[in-house]
Design a protein around this motif. Structure first.
Motif, mmCIF file in Angstrom:
data_model
loop_
_atom_site.group_PDB
_atom_site.id
_atom_site.type_symbol
_atom_site.label_atom_id
_atom_site.label_comp_id
_atom_site.label_asym_id
_atom_site.label_seq_id
_atom_site.Cartn_x
_atom_site.Cartn_y
_atom_site.Cartn_z
ATOM 1 N N ALA A 141 -47.559 -41.949 -30.611
ATOM 2 C CA ALA A 141 -47.758 -41.404 -29.268
ATOM 3 C C ALA A 141 -47.938 -42.530 -28.263
ATOM 4 N N GLU A 142 -48.679 -43.571 -28.625
ATOM 5 C CA GLU A 142 -48.868 -44.705 -27.724
ATOM 6 C C GLU A 142 -47.557 -45.433 -27.461
ATOM 7 N N ARG A 143 -46.661 -45.391 -28.396
ATOM 8 C CA ARG A 143 -45.343 -46.010 -28.219
ATOM 9 C C ARG A 143 -44.360 -45.064 -27.542
ATOM 10 N N ALA A 144 -44.824 -43.853 -27.191
ATOM 11 C CA ALA A 144 -43.997 -42.842 -26.519
ATOM 12 C C ALA A 144 -42.786 -42.478 -27.359
ATOM 13 N N ILE A 145 -42.970 -42.386 -28.684
ATOM 14 C CA ILE A 145 -41.885 -42.012 -29.588
ATOM 15 C C ILE A 145 -42.037 -40.560 -30.024
ATOM 16 N N VAL A 146 -43.224 -40.221 -30.536
ATOM 17 C CA VAL A 146 -43.530 -38.854 -30.946
ATOM 18 C C VAL A 146 -44.926 -38.524 -30.432
ATOM 19 N N THR A 147 -45.047 -37.430 -29.726
ATOM 20 C CA THR A 147 -46.350 -37.011 -29.202
ATOM 21 C C THR A 147 -46.814 -35.744 -29.910
ATOM 22 N N THR A 148 -48.108 -35.517 -29.871
ATOM 23 C CA THR A 148 -48.683 -34.323 -30.475
ATOM 24 C C THR A 148 -49.339 -33.483 -29.396
ATOM 25 N N SER A 149 -49.298 -32.186 -29.588
ATOM 26 C CA SER A 149 -49.943 -31.238 -28.685
ATOM 27 C C SER A 149 -51.048 -30.530 -29.455
ATOM 28 N N PRO A 150 -51.889 -29.739 -28.766
ATOM 29 C CA PRO A 150 -52.980 -29.060 -29.476
ATOM 30 C C PRO A 150 -52.517 -28.217 -30.664
ATOM 31 N N GLY A 151 -51.285 -27.713 -30.653
ATOM 32 C CA GLY A 151 -50.818 -26.862 -31.755
ATOM 33 C C GLY A 151 -49.994 -27.585 -32.799
ATOM 34 N N THR A 152 -49.822 -28.896 -32.669
ATOM 35 C CA THR A 152 -49.003 -29.644 -33.619
ATOM 36 C C THR A 152 -49.723 -29.807 -34.955
ATOM 37 N N THR A 153 -49.049 -29.442 -36.034
ATOM 38 C CA THR A 153 -49.610 -29.628 -37.368
ATOM 39 C C THR A 153 -49.100 -30.943 -37.958
ATOM 40 N N ALA A 154 -49.712 -31.348 -39.067
ATOM 41 C CA ALA A 154 -49.267 -32.572 -39.732
ATOM 42 C C ALA A 154 -47.820 -32.442 -40.186
ATOM 43 N N ARG A 155 -47.437 -31.283 -40.664
ATOM 44 C CA ARG A 155 -46.056 -31.061 -41.103
ATOM 45 C C ARG A 155 -45.097 -31.133 -39.914
ATOM 46 N N ASP A 156 -45.496 -30.529 -38.788
ATOM 47 C CA ASP A 156 -44.661 -30.602 -37.584
ATOM 48 C C ASP A 156 -44.459 -32.053 -37.163
ATOM 49 N N PHE A 157 -45.535 -32.808 -37.191
ATOM 50 C CA PHE A 157 -45.451 -34.211 -36.800
ATOM 51 C C PHE A 157 -44.509 -34.975 -37.726
ATOM 52 N N ALA A 158 -44.608 -34.734 -39.034
ATOM 53 C CA ALA A 158 -43.750 -35.439 -39.991
ATOM 54 C C ALA A 158 -42.283 -35.117 -39.743
ATOM 55 N N ILE A 159 -41.992 -33.862 -39.456
ATOM 56 C CA ILE A 159 -40.601 -33.474 -39.176
ATOM 57 C C ILE A 159 -40.097 -34.145 -37.903
#
Length: 214
Positions: A141-159
């Motif tokens: 997220a700090e690198r502005a590549i992949v960000t997470t939102s309040p509903g993001t799960t670990a699986r969602d993030f991995a995908i």
């Protein structure tokens, strides 16, 4: 009769061209040049004229002048701030701080990584695995590549992270599974799981995403 003497070659009845040349010659003398207003005088006069022309609705005079002075001071303050501190820059780390897999987390990726390593050193591998996976998410997220939102799960993030890092997609899914096990299924984390997630975190920091190579 006082004053400078007139030149002897001045025509008695000069035409327009001769008169212009005589005027230029006379005004170029030192006493006239010394009396010319400086650039500061001209600037001060321009500001004074502008302030005098200010109107606020039907209000003129001191109220409008006071508001004008306040406006000028505000502009001057902004200019001085820009000169001293430069153009404000977006603090990316502050912008991405917040919800992280269901928790409000204000730590940077570096701090989360340190906390994970400290937990592993104490033998608390469940905490270490979860913290290192959070460090991965916060780092991207700090690198502005992949960000997470309040509903993001670990699986969602991995995908989502598998798209810019296709070579690490398997490791991302395995680490997300390890996170879910220690975080939600009350499984006890192991040293092997922590080492796997920690290795992924190092690989992601050292790898440029595919999107940057296009």
């Amino acid at each position: 009769m006082t004053g400078s003497a007139l030149p002897l070659d001045v025509p008695v009845d000069p035409d327009a061209r001769d008169a212009a040349e005589l005027l230029i010659t006379e005004l170029s003398k030192a006493q006239y040049q010394a009396a010319r207003p400086t650039w500061f005088d001209l600037l001060a006069k321009a500001v004074q004229d502008w302030l005098s022309s200010l109107r606020l609705g039907d209000v003129q005079g001191p109220p409008a002048l006071g508001l004008g002075i306040v406006g000028v001071l505000a502009v001057v303050g902004i200019v001085v701030a820009f000169l001293i501190f430069g153009v404000p820059r977006l603090n990316r780390r502050s912008a991405v701080a917040g919800s992280l897999f269901g928790e409000d987390d204000r730590r940077t990726a570096a701090i989360i990584r340190q906390d994970a390593e400290a937990a592993a050193a104490r033998g608390e591998y469940s905490t270490a695995v979860a913290e290192m996976f959070r460090a991965i998410a916060r780092g991207l997220a700090e690198r502005a590549i992949v960000t997470t939102s309040p509903g993001t799960t670990a699986r969602d993030f991995a995908i989502n992270a598998s798209t810019p890092f296709p070579d690490l997609s398997d490791a991302l899914r395995e680490s997300a599974t390890a996170f879910d096990q220690v975080r939600y299924l009350d499984r006890t984390g192991t040293a092997g799981q922590f080492q796997q997630v920690a290795a992924l975190e190092r690989d992601l920091r050292a790898t440029r995403p595919v999107l940057e190579l296009l």
